[in-house]
Structure formats: structure tokens, C-alpha cells
Scaffold this motif. Structure first.
Motif, mmCIF file in Angstrom:
data_model
loop_
_atom_site.group_PDB
_atom_site.id
_atom_site.type_symbol
_atom_site.label_atom_id
_atom_site.label_comp_id
_atom_site.label_asym_id
_atom_site.label_seq_id
_atom_site.Cartn_x
_atom_site.Cartn_y
_atom_site.Cartn_z
ATOM 1 N N LEU A 408 7.446 43.176 40.635
ATOM 2 C CA LEU A 408 5.947 43.147 40.755
ATOM 3 C C LEU A 408 5.306 44.108 40.328
ATOM 4 N N ARG A 409 5.543 45.249 40.553
ATOM 5 C CA ARG A 409 5.148 46.517 40.058
ATOM 6 C C ARG A 409 5.227 46.595 38.560
ATOM 7 N N LEU A 410 6.300 46.263 38.099
ATOM 8 C CA LEU A 410 6.635 46.215 36.728
ATOM 9 C C LEU A 410 5.839 45.220 35.994
ATOM 10 N N ASN A 411 5.775 44.102 36.369
ATOM 11 C CA ASN A 411 4.775 43.126 36.129
ATOM 12 C C ASN A 411 3.335 43.523 35.912
ATOM 13 N N GLN A 412 2.736 44.059 36.870
ATOM 14 C CA GLN A 412 1.574 44.665 36.985
ATOM 15 C C GLN A 412 1.235 45.741 35.798
ATOM 16 N N GLU A 413 2.186 46.608 35.739
ATOM 17 C CA GLU A 413 1.991 47.810 35.183
ATOM 18 C C GLU A 413 2.041 47.398 33.235
ATOM 19 N N LEU A 414 2.866 46.463 33.117
ATOM 20 C CA LEU A 414 3.129 45.928 31.647
ATOM 21 C C LEU A 414 2.158 45.094 31.269
ATOM 22 N N ASN A 415 1.482 44.559 32.256
ATOM 23 C CA ASN A 415 0.292 43.464 31.807
ATOM 24 C C ASN A 415 -0.894 44.610 31.424
ATOM 25 N N GLN A 416 -1.366 45.631 32.158
ATOM 26 C CA GLN A 416 -2.305 46.713 32.035
ATOM 27 C C GLN A 416 -1.985 47.396 30.906
ATOM 28 N N TYR A 417 -0.671 47.872 30.791
ATOM 29 C CA TYR A 417 -0.258 48.650 29.652
ATOM 30 C C TYR A 417 -0.592 47.977 28.404
ATOM 31 N N CYS A 418 -0.268 46.898 28.062
ATOM 32 C CA CYS A 418 -0.419 45.927 26.886
ATOM 33 C C CYS A 418 -1.764 45.687 26.700
ATOM 34 N N LYS A 419 -2.836 45.447 27.754
ATOM 35 C CA LYS A 419 -4.142 45.435 27.396
ATOM 36 C C LYS A 419 -4.925 46.990 26.917
ATOM 37 N N ASN A 420 -4.336 48.092 27.134
ATOM 38 C CA ASN A 420 -4.696 49.512 26.791
ATOM 39 C C ASN A 420 -4.375 49.562 25.430
ATOM 40 N N VAL A 421 -2.853 49.269 25.215
ATOM 41 C CA VAL A 421 -2.349 49.757 23.695
ATOM 42 C C VAL A 421 -2.264 48.584 22.934
ATOM 43 N N GLY A 422 -2.516 47.099 23.362
ATOM 44 C CA GLY A 422 -2.504 46.041 22.311
ATOM 45 C C GLY A 422 -1.077 45.565 22.222
ATOM 46 N N GLY A 423 -0.916 44.274 21.821
ATOM 47 C CA GLY A 423 0.324 43.517 21.636
ATOM 48 C C GLY A 423 0.748 42.967 22.854
ATOM 49 N N SER A 424 2.012 42.335 22.639
ATOM 50 C CA SER A 424 2.755 41.513 23.748
ATOM 51 C C SER A 424 3.841 42.352 24.625
ATOM 52 N N ARG A 425 3.684 42.104 25.966
ATOM 53 C CA ARG A 425 4.728 42.976 26.547
ATOM 54 C C ARG A 425 6.245 42.234 26.266
ATOM 55 N N LEU A 426 6.180 41.255 25.761
ATOM 56 C CA LEU A 426 7.543 40.610 25.127
ATOM 57 C C LEU A 426 8.174 41.805 24.302
ATOM 58 N N ARG A 427 7.389 42.331 23.472
ATOM 59 C CA ARG A 427 8.025 43.184 22.676
ATOM 60 C C ARG A 427 8.445 44.726 23.251
ATOM 61 N N LEU A 428 8.089 44.843 24.262
ATOM 62 C CA LEU A 428 8.359 46.230 25.149
ATOM 63 C C LEU A 428 9.799 45.921 25.813
ATOM 64 N N LEU A 429 9.902 44.612 26.272
ATOM 65 C CA LEU A 429 11.027 44.558 27.122
ATOM 66 C C LEU A 429 12.558 44.969 26.617
ATOM 67 N N PRO A 430 12.918 44.383 25.590
ATOM 68 C CA PRO A 430 14.234 44.867 24.980
ATOM 69 C C PRO A 430 14.259 46.462 25.043
ATOM 70 N N GLY A 431 13.261 47.144 24.584
ATOM 71 C CA GLY A 431 13.316 48.640 24.725
ATOM 72 C C GLY A 431 13.376 49.180 26.039
ATOM 73 N N ILE A 432 12.800 48.760 27.087
ATOM 74 C CA ILE A 432 12.666 49.033 28.556
ATOM 75 C C ILE A 432 14.062 48.794 28.918
#
Length: 646
Positions: A408-432
Motif C-alpha cells: 500500500l505504501r509503495l503504491n501511494q509513493e509510486l503514484n505521487q513520485y510519477c506525478k512529480n517526475v513525469g512518466g508511468s510507474r510501470l517503467r520504474l517497477l523492473p528497476g525497483i
């Protein structure tokens, strides 16, 4: 700021004063406000003093305390003076005028060899204890002041810089191959994992965070402290962390403004130097003083080839900070005609050893020169901020949330982070996922790992056993820390490697050359320990990386700087562009070294020749991060240094 030196005879033989005078004569190449000596029958102490703080004006150094029978020579600015005043119960009438040298001497008189634990600041000192017939000294935790020494069965000699020691008749100039093997095998900016070594076989240095005791024929090197602590800070609210950080950081900045000269600061378009400038200007404004900022910019003919995420010319962001903070006189320096290649000889003369920061070398040196010409006494910077005040890599933190199954915390953080930096959270998940579970990365990788610029000749590496030694320090054959975990890398750097030693060597010696003192509040011992004790969720929060400093500078820094997560300054992107006029000369020198059997004993011949093929195609500024360009430049730097031994 001072250069200190001395000789101690471990037997009963009197010190040859001509040798001591020779050390002092060798220091005359540096500017000085005063030069003094003190000696007894078997001890010689000298100080080549530059008066930076108000209390240092007219200071007697070396200083002999007749009552306590202690003599000291010192290169220091102590930052926790008020704390020491109370602990040492110093008369209030003396507190405004007592110099830092006497504070250190009184601390030693009270706490003996434990005294460095009570000091906060930048320092290197030696104390002759006449009663105990011993020499005791120490170097600050980050190695902001240098201190080299020579020893044999009968003599001990020390100095702030290397060259004067090499002039002593009983010290030979021999290459330390073990030092060179570490320098060549480590691919990062660290020179060696063994901070006692120097490039000279018979010379050592006191490592940062260490003291030295010389008693008769015995020498003891002791680590007197660490940056890290087992205690974790636990405050009631997020705002409490902000207030606590602002308090400790303001103290660190304010204590570094103590000079009777002007105050300057390096300033880029980022958070670290911006925070230092903002906190410093606020304090100076109350004193009705101006802060001078010095910023590096590319030359006018540089064409920006970098991605839109990067910013070689940070002036728009720098000027935003200057206008918002106020009380600043800003200087923009392009160092026309200077390059990484043109400054090699001068930097080798300053450093007295090879160096790795080639891309930024010319402007780091140039800012010292310009600050010295402007009458600056203290030059602030935020060099260590990435590891302290602005720690907090979002994706690495999110990997820990993934490992701990905090979905839950990860989902909330990813949503907010992608709003700040732009782009989709799906592109971040493999690296994470790869960061959180390295085994996934290993299983999914195809082919061998990417090559790192390991420069060392393999036969030389085997002869010195360097990779076995590095392995014990957590560095593998790629030449860097084997653990992919950023938090583990941070622990290794702070606890084991003392990585600031090489960079701070440059700062110390450039400070000496130009009569000013470079000081970093982001690496203040109190700040470092505070930052290392803060919970990780304070550093990544609500989609913000580097969240603690971002929240702590609200209204202090402009929002364009404080909340910027999309554009990154890239200083030194123009280093290849600047070398275009020297490119043919660079190729000639690299070709010459590729055929020199002496250097090929140490450096990988095939990598040199392969790199030459790329370089001979012509200077391409967009290749500023190219492996071949960098490996040849590092090789040329080593090549020129090694010539002095042949």
C-alpha cells in the motif's frame, strides 16, 4: 590555515636544526602571514601560518605552554568552541580571543589521547608532551587537513605537504607500487582503501579519524571515532525532524563563517550548494555582510548536446537562487582557455600525486584562484551533500518497501513520485525489482556484465595481490563495491573506506596555495551523525526524493530549486569540448605512453591501444562520458607523475 612540520629524534641524538630550517624553507613557496619555529634538544616544530580566523591574527605558533610543559604546532579551525569553553571551564574574559591552538592544547591536557573525540572542525596537529617525552597528533574525521610523516628507527618527521619531507637527506624518492596498484584497480573516485599509504614508499599519512602517538621507538596509530552510531533518532512528527535538521545545519554553517576576510561559496543550480548558500547568507545578513558566490559555466562556444533532462549551464537555476536568497554578490566563471589537459602539470604539483577528478579539475582549481584574488578567507561548498543532507534515492527506498511487502505504501509513493517526475510507474517497477531482489537481475541478465574502466595491468595486479586486498574491503574485480545495495554502499563508504581523503587532499593543498580555507557544512561531524541517525522514511516521502532537505528549505530556497526532480546539472560536460585545441598533442602523448615499457608494467596495454583507436577519430564533445577518453586521460596523468621516478 597553516602548514606545519617537525622532526623528532627517537634516540638521544640532538635534532639537526639545518634539517628543520630546510623544511621551513621548502614551505616558503606558499603565502604566509607568519613563520615561526620552536625546538628543544631532540624536537623541532615549525609553522607556516596563514591567519584566517580573527583569533589567529598574531597567534604564536608553534606555542609552548610553560606551565603544562606542552608544545603544539597546528593547522586547524575548531567549530565547537562554545562547547569546549564550557567543558574546559575557560574564563569568559578569554573566550573571544583564545586561538584554536590553545583550545586543542587544553583539550589534550584534560583528556590526553582521547582529546580528538571532543573536537569538531578541520584540523591536523602535533603536540610535544615534555613530561611524557612523547609526540601526539591527530587528523580530523574527514581529512580536510593533510599530514604526512616519515619514520625509521631513530627519526620521525612530519609535514602538511610531501615535497619538504623528500628534501630531507635521509628520505629517498621511491615509488610505492602498492599505492599505485590500488589507485589503478579502483574504478571509482577513491584513490586507495588504505588511507595510510602515499605514492612514496617511505612516506605515510595519518588517516582521517585517526591519531598518532610516538613514544621512544614505538609508533601507534589509533582510530578515535566513527561517523555512524547505533542510536536511531526517533522524534514525534515530521516537523520535529525538520526543526532538528535546521538547527544542526544552521550551527554547522554559522560556525564556518568565522573569518576576518570575506566569505565565499561555490554555487551550482542544485539543492546542496543552494542550501549552504541560503543558510550562510541568512546569517551574514544579520551581520550586515555580503556572501560572494562562485559558479562554473561552460564557454560561450559550447553547444549543448545533452538530453533535455540535463543542464550543463546552470545559470538560470543559480540566478533564481541568488535572487530569492538575497545578500549575494555572484560571480560566473567560464575559465576560457583552460582545460583538463592544460592543467595536468599544475594539478600534479598541487596534489603531489595522481588524481581522478579529471573532468572537473580545471574549474575546481580555477575557483580557488578566483576566490583568492577576491580576498575570500572561507570558501563554503556542499560537496558531501549527496551522502548527508540530501540523501534519499527514491527507487532504492521503494525497493526496500517492496522487499518488506509494504504494498500500500509503495503504491501511494509510486503514484505521487510519477506525478512529480513525469512518466508511468510501470517503467520504474523492473528497476525497483532488480534493486530489491538482485537475484532477479542476475537471472535476467544476458551475457557478461558491462565492462568497467579497470586500468591496471593484470600481471602487476597479481604481483601486488591487489584484488585479494580489495575483496577484503568489499570491492570486486570490477573495481568497485560489490554490493548493489545503495544503503550497504553508504555503510562501507562511511565506516570502512574514508572516501573523502583524496578529494579533501586537493582542497587542503589548494587552500594552502591560495591563502583561503574551503569548508563544507554538509560534512560537519554533527550534521553527518544527525543525518545517519534519521529514519529512511524521512528521506523519501510523498513522492519526493531527498525529502528531508526539500522540506527543510521551504521558503528558504525558491520552489524551482527546492522541488526540482526533472532537470539535473551536469558539471564538466564540456571537458572534451575544451580539449579540442589540445587534441593532437593529447594523441601524441597517449601514443608515446602506449609504447613506454615503464608505464606498461602498471597499465593494461591492450586497453590503452584500444582507447587510442577511438581517440584518433577526433574529439567528439558528446563523448564526454566515454570510457576510452577517460581511460587515456587517467593514463596520461599517471604517466606524467611516474616520470619523476625514472
Amino acid at each position: 590555515m597553516s602548514a606545519i612540520t617537525g622532526i623528532y629524534h627517537l634516540n638521544e641524538e640532538p635534532v639537526n636544526l639545518q634539517h628543520g630550517q630546510g623544511l621551513m624553507t621548502a614551505l616558503q613557496k606558499y603565502p604566509a602571514d607568519d613563520m615561526q619555529i620552536w625546538h628543544s634538544e631532540k624536537v623541532f616544530l615549525g609553522c607556516h601560518a596563514q591567519w584566517i580566523t580573527p583569533e589567529s591574527i598574531g597567534e604564536q605558533l608553534p606555542y609552548y605552554d610553560h606551565e603544562r610543559q606542552l608544545a603544539i604546532t597546528v593547522d586547524a579551525i575548531i567549530d565547537n568552541r562554545e562547547e569546549l569553553f564550557e567543558r574546559l571551564q575557560i574564563d569568559r574574559k578569554l573566550r573571544k580571543t583564545i586561538p584554536d591552538s590553545q583550545l586543542i592544547l587544553l583539550a589534550y591536557n584534560k583528556w590526553g589521547e582521547e582529546s580528538p573525540k571532543y573536537l569538531v572542525g578541520d584540523y591536523a596537529f602535533m603536540i610535544w608532551d615534555e613530561k611524557k617525552q612523547q609526540l601526539f597528533g591527530a587528523r580530523d574525521p574527514s581529512g580536510y587537513r593533510t599530514l604526512y610523516y616519515y619514520r625509521n628507527q631513530t627519526r620521525f618527521a612530519f609535514c602538511t605537504v610531501i615535497e619538504p619531507l623528500l628534501d630531507l637527506p635521509y628520505i629517498g624518492t621511491e615509488l610505492n607500487e602498492q599505492w599505485l596498484s590500488e589507485y589503478l584497480a579502483i574504478t571509482g573516485m577513491i584513490d586507495t582503501v588504505d588511507a595510510r599509504m602515499t605514492p612514496y614508499r617511505h612516506l605515510e599519512q595519518i588517516p582521517p579519524f585517526h591519531s598518532i602517538t610516538v613514544l621512544k621507538d614505538k609508533i601507534k596509530i589509533n582510530r578515535y571515532g566513527t561517523f555512524t552510531s547505533d542510536k536511531r533518532l526517533k522524534l514525534k512528527s515530521d516537523n520535529d525532524y525538520i526543526e532538528a535538521f535546521q538547527d544542526v545545519f544552521q550551527k554547522a554553517v554559522t560556525s564556518r563563517l568565522r573569518t576576518h576576510h570575506k566569505v565565499g561559496s561555490q554555487l551550482s543550480g542544485g539543492l546542496d550548494s543552494g542550501s549552504v548558500v541560503a543558510f550562510a547568507a541568512r546569517e551574514l545578513r544579520e551581520r550586515k555582510k555580503t556572501l560572494h558566490t562562485f559558479s562554473y559555466i561552460p564557454p560561450n562556444d559550447f553547444e549543448d548536446f545533452t538530453h533535455k533532462l540535463f543542464m550543463p549551464d546552470e545559470r538560470p537555476y543559480i540566478k533564481t537562487t541568488v535572487q530569492h536568497v538575497g545578500g549575494i554578490t555572484d560571480h560566473y566563471l567560464d575559465f576560457e582557455g583552460k582545460s583538463s589537459y592544460s592543467e595536468i602539470d599544475d594539478l600534479l604539483d598541487v596534489m603531489e600525486m595522481p588524481y581522478k577528478f579529471l573532468e572537473n579539475s580545471f574549474w575546481l582549481k580555477g575557483i580557488f584562484e578566483k576566490a583568492g584574488e577576491a580576498g575570500i578567507g572561507v570558501l563554503l561548498n556542499g560537496d558531501r551533500g549527496n551522502f548527508t543532507i540530501s540523501w534519499g534515492a527514491a527507487e532504492d527506498y521503494y525497493a526496500t518497501l517492496l522487499k518488506k511487502l509494504k504494498w500500500l505504501r509503495l503504491n501511494q509513493e509510486l503514484n505521487q513520485y510519477c506525478k512529480n517526475v513525469g512518466g508511468s510507474r510501470l517503467r520504474l517497477l523492473p528497476g525497483i525489482a532488480k534493486t530489491g531482489f538482485p537475484i532477479i537481475h542476475q537471472l535476467m541478465s544476458k551475457g557478461p556484465p558491462a565492462e568497467h574502466p579497470v586500468l591496471i595491468n593484470r600481471d602487476f595486479a597479481e604481483r601486488t595481490g591487489i584484488f585479494n586486498k580489495l575483496k577484503r574491503h568489499g570491492i570486486d574485480e570490477t573495481g568497485w563495491i560489490s554490493s548493489p545495495n545503495l544503503y550497504e554502499q553508504k555503510r562501507v563508504l562511511f565506516e570502512d573506506m574514508l572516501p573523502w581523503n583524496s578529494g579533501n587532499t586537493l582542497d587542503s593543498k589548494l587552500s594552502l596555495r591560495h591563502g583561503l580555507w574551503k569548508r563544507d557544512p554538509t560534512n560537519d561531524l554533527r550534521v553527518v551523525r544527525f543525518c545517519l541517525s534519521v529514519p529512511e522514511d524521512q528521506y523519501v516521502q510523498n513522492g519526493l526524493d531527498r525529502a528531508l532537505i526539500r522540506r527543510s528549505t521551504e521558503k528558504i530556497l525558491p520552489e524551482k530549486i527546492r522541488l526540482n526532480q526533472r532537470v539535473f546539472g551536469v558539471q564538466g560536460a564540456d571537458w572534451v569540448h575544451r580539449m579540442i585545441p589540445y587534441w593532437d598533442t593529447f594523441i601524441d602523448e597517449a601514443t608515446q605512453l602506449s609504447m613506454d615499457k615503464r608505464i606498461l608494467e602498471f597499465i593494461d596495454e591492450q586497453k590503452i591501444k584500444s582507447a587510442l583507436i577511438t581517440v584518433k577519430e577526433g574529439a567528439r564533445p558528446e563523448y564526454f562520458a566515454n570510457f576510452d577518453y577517460r581511460i587515456l586521460m587517467r593514463s596520461v596523468i599517471v604517466y606524467r607523475f611516474l616520470k619523476k621516478f625514472t
